[in-house]
Design an enzyme around this catalytic site. Sequence first.
Site, PDB file in Angstrom:
ATOM      1  N   ASP A  14       0.821  -1.222   0.000  1.00 36.86           N
ATOM      2  CA  ASP A  14       0.000   0.000   0.000  1.00 36.86           C
ATOM      3  C   ASP A  14       0.853   1.270   0.000  1.00 36.86           C
ATOM      4  OD1 ASP A  14      -2.407  -1.627   0.365  1.00 36.86           O
ATOM      5  OD2 ASP A  14      -1.747  -1.849   2.441  1.00 36.86           O
ATOM      6  N   HIS A  42      -4.336  -1.826  -6.579  1.00 33.06           N
ATOM      7  CA  HIS A  42      -3.635  -0.726  -7.233  1.00 33.06           C
ATOM      8  C   HIS A  42      -4.615   0.439  -7.349  1.00 33.06           C
ATOM      9  CE1 HIS A  42      -0.453  -3.544  -8.554  1.00 33.06           C
ATOM     10  NE2 HIS A  42      -1.465  -4.378  -8.603  1.00 33.06           N
TER      11      HIS A  42
END
Length: 416
Positions: A14, A42
């Site tokens: 992340d 994503h």
Amino acid sequence: MRKADLVVGVQWGDEGKGKIVDMLGLNYDMICRSQGGHNAGHTIWVDGVRYAMHLIPSGILHKNIVNVIGNGVVVSPDVLIDEMAQFDHLEGRFYISDRAHLNLTHHGLIDQAKERLKGDKAIGTTGKGIGPTYADKISRSGHRVGELLEPERLCEALMSDFEMNKSLFNALGVKIPKRDELLEELKRYKEALAPYITNTTRLVWKALDDGKKVLLEGAQGTLLDIDHGTYPYVTSSNTISAGACTGLGLNPKEMGEVIGVIKAYTTRVGFGPFPTEDKGSDGDKMCEVGKEFGTTTGRRRRCGWFDAVSVKYASRLDAVDKYALMKLDVLDGFEVVKICKAYQYNGETIDYVPTDLENVTPIYEDLEGWDSVKGVTRYDDLPKNAKRYIERIEELTGVKVGLISTSPERSDTIIR
């Protein structure tokens, strides 16, 4: 022959790899995923529009870039088909490895059932079936994307597998699919995916041999690596840069520049050691301002201060050439910003990551905060204290910060 460059996460995932790949991707002919599955998210912001993808490489937003899902990825056909529906004219610019393993419905059900049975000893998996899929792969009992081209044959093989593992399914309370329903599902997968299934190793080799520019997009982060991460609170694949070689069929000499993506602070999803976690108001502020909720699960991410010790460790594993520092703007307004420069461990001060990371206490260095960096696009325009923060990260890790993100927008990025 050109070499393939790599964007890799250097923390617990992340970090913001999607934005960097989306921005740098404009300079590449091909972008490839090499490991992980749809447990990875994503997130990309372009012109105020949020794009969230889990399997397809971030380069899909650019119609002149070829996107590849490599053999090291585990592929959920349902998730992939849903993602593909967001984009037009994929023919000729999107390919799936015939050697990538299939992540099917029963894998997710097994994953979730095992987590429930573990109770308070659960790892905190996303429940997407990634672990069971990789387990089948390693035990040589999995099935690959190329098998979708013969759905009847694959159906028979799967039904045989289910029968063999009937006692496990019953113990976990997982229902075995009916043959006819399974076959129809596999036929649907074939119809949707067959045009894109190919030998991607040869595809990537040819691109490099032809002098094309290839970018590899890592998933998750180094500290979640199955071997070098905080085991057992890790993912089921090799997230370090070397995993990109095995996940695409490249040799180490074909690797070019490695860009390590780091947040200006630290986050983690799920359970596991997190030395710099801040459970107070500072951590809450990072979460709120940084919108730290998982792309895949929606779970709140645990937040804390930048850990230079673990980042230096991960950077050595990845052979990072330079950093892309993300979300610097999230730290706007803090009177003091902290960096973990060492650990207290068994009565000693150490500057390395021990196997039992849960037994360390962070040693912090306090730096003065700054008002705002939001939207800044020139390094010289950053506040003095923000520059000092960046320079201190470089000093502690030994790696230069080459890119700095000052907002979610692609354009708000400093290139040094």
